[in-house]
Structures are given as C-alpha cells and as structure tokens.
Design an enzyme around this catalytic site. Structure first.
Site, mmCIF file in Angstrom:
data_model
loop_
_atom_site.group_PDB
_atom_site.id
_atom_site.type_symbol
_atom_site.label_atom_id
_atom_site.label_comp_id
_atom_site.label_asym_id
_atom_site.label_seq_id
_atom_site.Cartn_x
_atom_site.Cartn_y
_atom_site.Cartn_z
ATOM 1 N N ASN A 115 0.801 -1.228 0.000
ATOM 2 C CA ASN A 115 0.000 0.000 0.000
ATOM 3 C C ASN A 115 0.836 1.281 0.000
ATOM 4 O O ASN A 115 0.475 2.271 -0.626
ATOM 5 C CB ASN A 115 -0.990 -0.005 1.169
ATOM 6 C CG ASN A 115 -0.322 -0.153 2.517
ATOM 7 O OD1 ASN A 115 0.643 -0.887 2.676
ATOM 8 N ND2 ASN A 115 -0.838 0.553 3.508
ATOM 9 N N GLY A 188 1.760 -5.880 7.400
ATOM 10 C CA GLY A 188 0.731 -6.500 6.568
ATOM 11 C C GLY A 188 -0.513 -6.844 7.372
ATOM 12 O O GLY A 188 -0.823 -6.198 8.373
ATOM 13 N N SER A 189 -1.207 -7.876 6.940
ATOM 14 C CA SER A 189 -2.491 -8.235 7.534
ATOM 15 C C SER A 189 -2.322 -9.020 8.833
ATOM 16 O O SER A 189 -1.271 -9.601 9.099
ATOM 17 C CB SER A 189 -3.302 -9.072 6.543
ATOM 18 O OG SER A 189 -2.705 -10.352 6.372
ATOM 19 N N GLU A 210 3.620 -5.079 12.340
ATOM 20 C CA GLU A 210 2.818 -3.876 12.108
ATOM 21 C C GLU A 210 1.604 -4.290 11.301
ATOM 22 O O GLU A 210 1.702 -4.539 10.097
ATOM 23 C CB GLU A 210 3.648 -2.819 11.360
ATOM 24 C CG GLU A 210 4.879 -2.327 12.109
ATOM 25 C CD GLU A 210 4.541 -1.498 13.331
ATOM 26 O OE1 GLU A 210 3.345 -1.171 13.532
ATOM 27 O OE2 GLU A 210 5.455 -1.180 14.102
ATOM 28 N N CYS A 244 -3.152 1.850 6.596
ATOM 29 C CA CYS A 244 -3.440 1.033 7.778
ATOM 30 C C CYS A 244 -4.019 1.835 8.928
ATOM 31 O O CYS A 244 -4.689 1.284 9.799
ATOM 32 C CB CYS A 244 -2.201 0.262 8.219
ATOM 33 S SG CYS A 244 -0.781 1.317 8.623
ATOM 34 N N GLU A 334 -11.233 -5.095 8.449
ATOM 35 C CA GLU A 334 -10.671 -3.803 8.074
ATOM 36 C C GLU A 334 -11.057 -3.485 6.639
ATOM 37 O O GLU A 334 -10.923 -4.323 5.747
ATOM 38 C CB GLU A 334 -9.148 -3.845 8.221
ATOM 39 C CG GLU A 334 -8.462 -2.526 7.952
ATOM 40 C CD GLU A 334 -6.949 -2.593 8.151
ATOM 41 O OE1 GLU A 334 -6.302 -1.536 8.086
ATOM 42 O OE2 GLU A 334 -6.420 -3.705 8.369
#
Length: 462
Positions: A115, A188-189, A210, A244, A334
């Site tokens: 992203n 990431g996720s 993160e 995020c 999310e």
C-alpha cells in the site's frame, strides 16, 4: 542469481566481519541511499503511479520525502543513539562501573506491503541499517513496478552481503520464513502476521508486527463540522483508503450526524470533483479483487453517497454508508478502501458498544472541543496511536513511536524507536581489582547481620 540460503550465508559472514558495527560505516550507507533516492525520484513517481495510480503530490508527501526525512533525522542523531550509556551501580558491587552497549541483532528479514510500497519498505530498513544490522527485503509482488525499482536501487547502493532484495510471491515469503533470522520485521495483515509470528517462534526469533484493524473516529457534538469533515476526508481517501491507520468508521453524535454527512460530501467533491474517476489526484485500488470486496460492503448497506465501481479500472468512488449494524460485513473486517461507514450514537454506553466490538485498533481518532471528553476516551481504550482533531498526522512525527497492540501488532519504530527496535541493549558490569570484600564468600557463619546492613534490609522494614 543467489539462492536465499546463499544470501543469508553471505550476510552472516559480512555481519560477523564487523564492518556494519562502525557508526561511520552506517552513516555513509544511509547517505548513499539518500543520494540514490534523489537520483531516482522520477522513476519512483512513475512506479507508484503505475502500481497504485498515486499522484506525484501524494507520492512525494507520503513516500519519498517520508523516507528522506527518516534518513535525515537518523543521521542527525545516530552518534548519540549508538553510543554506550553509563549506568549507576549499587553498594553491593562497589567498586565498579556499568554501561549498556547498543548491539545490532544481526541478520534481519523485512517483509513489506504494497500500500505504501516505497515508504514501508525503506523506513524500517533505514532503522535496521542505522542499528548495524544486515537486511533481506522482500517487497510485495502486488506493487510490481515499485518492487522492481527498489531492487535496482538497493543493488546500486549496497553490497548484497549487507542489504539484498528478494522478489517473489507468497511462496517466496514462506521460503524466507523457513530460515533462521536474528530479527523479523513484518508489515501486513493480521492473518499473515500470525503466520510470521509462528515462523519466528520456531527459532525464538524476535519480531515486530505492524498490522491493522478497524480504527474508529469519534466525533462529539462540539466538533467544528467543516474542519472535521475536511480532515476526515483527507485521512480516509489518502491513497484511496489503502492506509493502515485510515479512519475505518465514524461514530458521530446524533445531534450533528446530518450536518456532518453533508459536510463530508462537500469536502469530497471539493477535493476530487463530482466524478473522482476523472481526478488526477484520486488513485486506484491495487487489484480488481479489492474492488470486489468493496462491492460486497456497499451492497449490504444504504449508500448515502458514491458507490460507483469499475473492476477493469480498479476504481471505487468515495463512498459513504449509513444504516450500518455491528453484523454488517463492512464492520467485520478492516475496510482498506474508500468506503466510510457513518454510525450515530446518542450516549456513552452506545458508543462504548461499538468501540468494545473492535478492540485494540492501530489508530484512534477523536474530534471534539471538549478536552475532558477526548482525554477520557484516550484513557479508557487501548490503541496503537491516536490523534485528536486530526487524522494520520501523528505518523509524521519522528519523536513518536508507531506500532500496534493486540491484534494490531506489537513492537514499534520511527526515529529512535526504530533504532531501538533493531538494537539489543547489552549490559556490562566492570569490577575493580584493588578491593575485594570477603563478605560474599563462604563460609557465611556470622555474616548475615552484616549482609542485611549492607543491603539495607533492616532499614527498609523499619
């Protein structure tokens, strides 16, 4: 092309040779990286435009200048950060002195997301290099152009025994995680973060995760409506919502819900026009499958504004949803896109039900002129980081740590916090040889009273 095992072996030997422990060496490497980034600015802008449709303004503001700022800040403070620190010693160790040595972990693996593919690849890398580590960077396969360019830049700047880039898909990440690293940094996720944590645990490797979560934005009845709407729209639609820490949903006091909805629409159209697809400042989602996710969210709720999509263009218009429930799919994961649920609350109990349903978000936003209202929320809820009367901007401050809690991750970085993340504090005690009190040595008969006096036990109990 070297295999992953060969890269790791080269980096292990490089680290053990000790070159990266030198502060001047680290500073020279960071300066060289900064020069290369300047030289490749036009190519970086083009790669980000190709991958995400980012405007030059957004790319400079949130990617290129962000990394350069991190390098500048690090170079300014690195001598102090890297210096050993003296510590006081107690009477039991007299005569002695103590210090803490800042020690690099060694061989580090970084798995970066798509992203903000430039910023989120290089910012942790800057911290790792500053702390004296080597790095293997695995950028995302989704941001293909930027990842290829990162590899080119890194190969020009660094010896691969110091920093290397490995391109590939999820299978490559799995292969990388199968090796023994001294530190792992993942962005990431939540789902993939759990996989990374399990892989790290196999070798007892420390890691930073993160991740993300549903970051709420609470607006009470005292908030200035136009300014609030402008800052929310900017934070939500930056990078088309693929941030995020973007506001995930709004909890707005019902007394100002309607005025705020109208103000949100006005600010969207002021920024991107009535047809955002025609705006050169409005980007695209990374992949058509993400458009399909947004379509699912949009189809289950009432659309107050927007709702247009085009899979072939990876386009989703700025969209506001109302009549949202806790069971709506848009509230189950999310969002990571330009879809904004707006939910009203009438009292603290109702607001709390929504907030407790999504604990430990990565970010937490409050818009209010009531200081006690904001402080009470900041005290009572757990989150990674927060902003009052703004969105996103806390991430721009090098003096603040950035990181999650619970499902939004653990560990932090940025500025000195990044240096500390990639450093281990090695404590050392230096004892003098000119005096050696016999008290601690056996036999101990008749020494207990003296020991208590020395340690202050009797005085602490009196």
């Amino acid at each position: 092309m070297s295999s992953i095992a060969e890269i790791i072996d080269k980096q292990r030997r490089f680290f053990e040779a000790g070159a990266s422990r030198s502060i001047p060496f680290r500073k020279a490497a960071l300066k060289k990286l900064s020069v290369a980034i300047n030289g490749y600015e036009s190519e970086i802008l083009q790669a980000l435009a190709d991958d995400l449709g980012k405007s030059a303004f957004e790319s400079v503001a949130t990617e290129i200048s962000y990394v350069q700022s991190e390098i500048t800040h690090t170079l300014k403070h690195l001598d102090r950060w890297g210096a050993s620190e003296s510590r006081s010693v107690g009477l039991a160790s007299f005569p002695a002195k103590a210090k803490v040595i800042k020690d690099p972990y060694g061989i580090t693996l970084h798995i970066a997301p798509w992203n903000y593919p430039f910023q989120l690849s290089l910012t942790p890398l800057v911290s790792a290099i500053a702390a004296g580590n080597t790095v293997v960077l695995k950028p995302s396969e989704y941001s293909e152009k930027t990842s290829e360019l990162l590899k080119k830049i890194i190969e020009e700047v660094f010896d691969p025994a110091h920093v290397a880039v490995v391109l590939g898909d999820a299978q490559t990440s799995t292969e990388l995680l199968g090796h023994h690293w001294d530190y792992i940094f993942f962005t990431g996720s939540v789902a993939v973060g759990k996989i990374v944590a399990k892989a790290a645990a196999e070798h007892l490797t420390p890691c930073t995760l993160e991740l993300g979560g549903k970051s709420p934005c609470i607006i009470d009845g005292t908030a200035p409506i136009e300014l609030t709407a402008r800052r929310i729209v900017w934070g939500k639609l930056l990078n088309v919502g693929q941030t995020c820490i973007a506001p995930d949903y709004l909890l707005v006091h019902d007394s100002i819900k309607e005025p705020l909805l109208k103000a949100l629409v006005a600010q969207i159209e002021k920024a991107y026009g009535r047809s955002a697809i025609e705006s050169e400042d409005y980007g695209r989602l990374i992949h058509p499958k993400h458009v399909v996710r947004m379509q699912r969210f949009i189809g289950e709720c009432s659309v107050y504004y927007g709702g247009e999509t085009d899979e072939s263009e990876c386009y989703v218009s700025p969209t506001i949803l109302v009549d949202v429930t806790l069971d709506s799919s848009v509230m189950q994961e999310e969002i990571f896109g330009p879809v904004l649920p707006v939910i009203s609350y009438s009292d603290a109990k109702e607001m709390d039900q929504w907030l407790r349903g999504h604990p430990n978000p990565l970010a937490f936003y409050v818009f209010s002129k009531n200081k006690s209202f904001a402080e009470e929320l900041l005290t009572n809820y757990s989150f990674g980081q927060a902003a009052v009367n703004d969105t996103i901007m806390m991430i721009a401050e090098n003096s603040l740590p950035f990181g999650g809690v619970g499902n939004s991750g653990y560990g932090s970085y940025h500025g000195k916090y990044g240096f500390d993340t990639f450093s281990r504090e090695k404590p050392v005690l230096y004892r003098a040889t000119w005096l050696d009190l016999p008290l601690r040595y056996a036999p101990y008969k008749g020494k207990l009273k003296a020991l208590k006096t020395l340690l202050g036990i009797n005085s602490r109990l009196s």
